[in-house]
Design an enzyme around this catalytic site. Sequence first.
Site, PDB file in Angstrom:
ATOM      1  N   GLY A  70       0.794  -1.231   0.018  1.00  0.00           N
ATOM      2  CA  GLY A  70       0.139   0.096  -0.085  1.00  0.00           C
ATOM      3  C   GLY A  70       0.803   1.064   0.110  1.00  0.00           C
ATOM      4  O   GLY A  70       2.027   1.241   0.465  1.00  0.00           O
ATOM      5  N   GLN A 114       3.431  10.038   1.159  1.00  0.00           N
ATOM      6  CA  GLN A 114       4.416   9.466   1.139  1.00  0.00           C
ATOM      7  C   GLN A 114       5.352   9.646  -0.083  1.00  0.00           C
ATOM      8  O   GLN A 114       6.756   9.584   0.239  1.00  0.00           O
ATOM      9  CB  GLN A 114       4.366   7.969   1.237  1.00  0.00           C
ATOM     10  N   CYS A 116       6.114   0.008   7.475  1.00  0.00           N
ATOM     11  CA  CYS A 116       5.548   1.288   6.855  1.00  0.00           C
ATOM     12  C   CYS A 116       6.947   1.906   6.020  1.00  0.00           C
ATOM     13  O   CYS A 116       8.000   1.846   6.140  1.00  0.00           O
ATOM     14  CB  CYS A 116       5.304   2.596   7.535  1.00  0.00           C
ATOM     15  N   LEU A 117       6.817   2.162   4.566  1.00  0.00           N
ATOM     16  CA  LEU A 117       7.689   2.547   3.731  1.00  0.00           C
ATOM     17  C   LEU A 117       8.279   3.635   4.249  1.00  0.00           C
ATOM     18  O   LEU A 117       9.503   3.997   3.747  1.00  0.00           O
ATOM     19  CB  LEU A 117       7.265   2.468   2.178  1.00  0.00           C
ATOM     20  N   HIS A 145      -4.282   1.489   7.566  1.00  0.00           N
ATOM     21  CA  HIS A 145      -2.736   2.223   7.804  1.00  0.00           C
ATOM     22  C   HIS A 145      -2.649   3.406   6.477  1.00  0.00           C
ATOM     23  O   HIS A 145      -2.233   4.413   6.795  1.00  0.00           O
ATOM     24  CB  HIS A 145      -1.546   1.078   7.166  1.00  0.00           C
ATOM     25  N   GLU A 146      -3.430   2.979   5.307  1.00  0.00           N
ATOM     26  CA  GLU A 146      -3.178   4.050   4.031  1.00  0.00           C
ATOM     27  C   GLU A 146      -4.250   5.361   4.519  1.00  0.00           C
ATOM     28  O   GLU A 146      -3.710   6.555   4.177  1.00  0.00           O
ATOM     29  CB  GLU A 146      -3.487   3.369   2.819  1.00  0.00           C
ATOM     30  N   HIS A 171      -2.462   7.614   6.748  1.00  0.00           N
ATOM     31  CA  HIS A 171      -1.446   8.706   6.148  1.00  0.00           C
ATOM     32  C   HIS A 171      -2.325   9.580   5.516  1.00  0.00           C
ATOM     33  O   HIS A 171      -1.626  10.736   5.751  1.00  0.00           O
ATOM     34  CB  HIS A 171      -1.136   7.570   4.845  1.00  0.00           C
TER      35      HIS A 171
HETATM   36 NI    NI Z   1       2.909   3.421   5.543  1.00  0.00          NI
END
Ligand code: NI
Length: 184
Positions: A59, A64, A106-107, A148-149, A152
């Site tokens: 995701g 991000q 998380c990226l 999660h997204e 963000h």
């Molecule tokens: Ni993330």
Amino acid sequence: MRVTNPVSIIDQQKQVFRILKYGAEVLQRKAAPVTKFDAELRKLFDRMIATMYAEHGVGLAAPQVGVSQQVAVIDISGGEDRSKIIRICNPEIVESHGKQSIEEGCLSFPEIRAVISRPKHVLVKGQDMDGNPIELEGDELLARAFCHEIDHLNGVLIIDHVSALKRDLIKRRIKRKIKNGEWG
Ligand code: NI
């Protein structure tokens, strides 16, 4: 969100974004709603999907990649089944039930994982890339990915879900990484 999965070589030939790491201001800001469903938006989706696969993610949210707009992509198959790609604008959780507590990555927090409590099932409303209203349901991993997204897009990060003690530990690890030039 991140899991370990093989990455397709084809994606790396497409233009991918650089992913911003924790500390970038845009990550902690509420993103603006999408109002223009145009070719630019399609391009953003394409590049976000390519970036998600290149980074082994399941995701990715637009903040991000430095775009403060309510745009997210999810593929819990990690590229195994591209018919499962979810492209959503202006998503909102309208119903949730159950509970699951699992380690999440998380990226924007490379190599950091934290156990986070999430609902087991969610119902999400939003719009597709043409602006049509859509309603999607998610269980287990997909429910987590939605939460999660969407977090963000509201400027909420995994670090905001953990205890003060764990948060301090994570922040100390990040400070060390910054010092070592591993957080750019
Ligand atoms: Ni993330």
